[in-house]
Design an enzyme around this catalytic site. Sequence first.
Site, PDB file in Angstrom:
ATOM      1  N   SER A  98      51.336  90.596  57.085  1.00  0.00           N
ATOM      2  CA  SER A  98      50.192  89.914  57.730  1.00  0.00           C
ATOM      3  C   SER A  98      49.915  90.416  58.792  1.00  0.00           C
ATOM      4  O   SER A  98      48.863  89.988  59.597  1.00  0.00           O
ATOM      5  CB  SER A  98      50.498  88.253  58.115  1.00  0.00           C
ATOM      6  N   LYS A 148      46.200  91.636  59.304  1.00  0.00           N
ATOM      7  CA  LYS A 148      44.916  90.740  60.056  1.00  0.00           C
ATOM      8  C   LYS A 148      44.617  91.161  61.293  1.00  0.00           C
ATOM      9  O   LYS A 148      43.468  91.090  61.760  1.00  0.00           O
ATOM     10  CB  LYS A 148      45.507  89.262  60.273  1.00  0.00           C
ATOM     11  N   SER A 168      48.263  82.518  60.618  1.00  0.00           N
ATOM     12  CA  SER A 168      48.480  83.588  59.570  1.00  0.00           C
ATOM     13  C   SER A 168      47.710  82.925  58.275  1.00  0.00           C
ATOM     14  O   SER A 168      48.373  82.764  57.219  1.00  0.00           O
ATOM     15  CB  SER A 168      49.810  83.853  59.258  1.00  0.00           C
TER      16      SER A 168
END
Length: 644
Positions: A297, A300, A474
């Site tokens: 993640s 991102k 997230s």
Amino acid sequence: MPSNEQPEWPSEDTDVSSGESSADGGATAQLPVPGKVSLPESPTLFVPAERDAEKTQFIPAAKPDAESTQVIDLRQVPERETEPHRVPRPEPQPAQPAESAQQPQPQRSAEPTTQPRPQSAQQSAEPAQSRPQPAPSHEPSQPVPPAAVPPVQPMRIEPSGEIHPAAATTGEEKPPAEPEPEPKRRRKGVLISSVVALVLVIAVGAALATPYVSNRLGLPWAPNLPKGDSPEPVPVALSLKAPSASSPEPTSSGVSSALAGPAANAALGTLTGAVIDPATGELLWDRNSGQFRTPASTTKLLTTSAALLAMDAGTQLSTKVVQGSSPDTAVIVAGGDITLSSLPAGQESVYAGAAHLDDLVAQVKQASGGTIKKVQIDTSIWSGAQTAPGWAPDDAPIYTAAMTPVMLDGGLTVPTNDHSVRVAQPANAVLQTFAQRLGATASGPAKAPQDAKVLGEVKSAPLSELIAHALEASDNTLADAIGRMTAVATGADASFAGAAQATLSVLSQNGFDVSQVKLSDNSGLSPQNSVPAKLLAQVLAVAAGPDGKDPRTAKLRPMLAGLPVAGGSGTLADRYEAPNSRSGKGWVRAKTGTLSGVHTLAGVVLDEDGRVLVFALMSDGADQDPARAALDVVAASLRGCGCR
């Protein structure tokens, strides 16, 4: 009075004959009267009338008004002192004719209230006619002494001659009526209420006596009651201090020394990473930071930085409804907003500031006059597959949604829970819900006519707020939608591949080395993504750099606001509780990343000297919980070092 009863007379009462002279001139002997006479019931004195010789009825004698019944009310008799009353003897009257004397005496209907005097035998033998009768007189009568009241019932003689019993008075005072006893139920209720009130008083008193309550209320007996005057207030600066530019600069050796132990933890598996001083751009610590690893993640960070570099931070996504091919048809034109709220106005989903579907429905009703019978949807702004290469079959709908350019609440089945499962077909759910609330029929996909009349339009929250939520929570779905925003803004194909390429292109155009970076999606859910830790650290260093030094900093700064706070928010809310990482609680702000066997952490920290440090850590091949805890210790060590 009954005939068999005799009145009780005082033993000292005597009478003198008419021939005898006396000191009082022949008056009745004085009867002793009590010191004060009280009439309990105020008896009424009824005077019997003389009988008419021609009729059987009684007529009142010697009355001023022959049509009224004579009633003497003894209540008008004033109370006297103990001096005896003197009653004058009536004057003798001429003898009545013999005819009148032979008539029988009528029986009295009631005895007079004045008791008769005892008579001698000689007086009793005299004919009734020879007895002196009192002459009628209009002079005020002498007060009648209430010495005794006849016990017989008095009779009332009406003007018509009818005789009615009058209310008799006995002279006895009736005792007051005893009050009726209250019902037992009422007494029981009063008793229960009293007990409850007593218990409440005791409970309140006990509560007020406890130190905690008395201290909080500031009661006089509180143990913590101040014994002296209150101190003067101390001024407090309610703002965070900016990083110090005059503090000693951290050194490479200082950082390496601080991280030597924590970075060697076996729980980290294979660790790569970098630490940069954003004020100078110097790389202070390097652990194979150029090697490509799966970022999870932390991808991102690349997605959001590219979006901020390509678009204004205030950019909003639009959802429109236009008139279709016929006046009774409307078409929903999807614009990429996956946060459209299904909740009523005034209620918010996990996406703060989202537009509401009900607002769009109301606009269409007003603009069309309620003539819309059929609704269609246009999702042509995005293209390609709805799932990315590398996703597991159950990633959608468990960890994300099938990507469509319009959704209700990000496709969440529970709008207020960002961990709930997503719906299978988000765009179709929008179409069905909108048509139902509009009172029309859902009619599937369609292409909106060119330059069609706009019936309604709503817009999402600004890009900066979307980015903040995507980083803090997230949110995979929102991150991939932001990647497509970058693709649309740069003219690229708004698909998984087109959005990934648009992200890398924008970063490259802004001076970042992405020559070997591979992206399969913009959320990091795909394990096919490959990114070096050094790139993540460089992007963060520009965002955290001094104002005015780098033109890219102003654009990337909003990204820092969305980073989770250690022990405080987002995906770091429940971390940094261990003793060896607690020093970083509240000071570390970082984006997390987790996949099977992959654990990453990249963000900023303020050290004890007031200097900002940027870090990026990527761990492979380690168990999740031990690896996360070990990464937290490395970041917390940067907080506690002076690094000189």
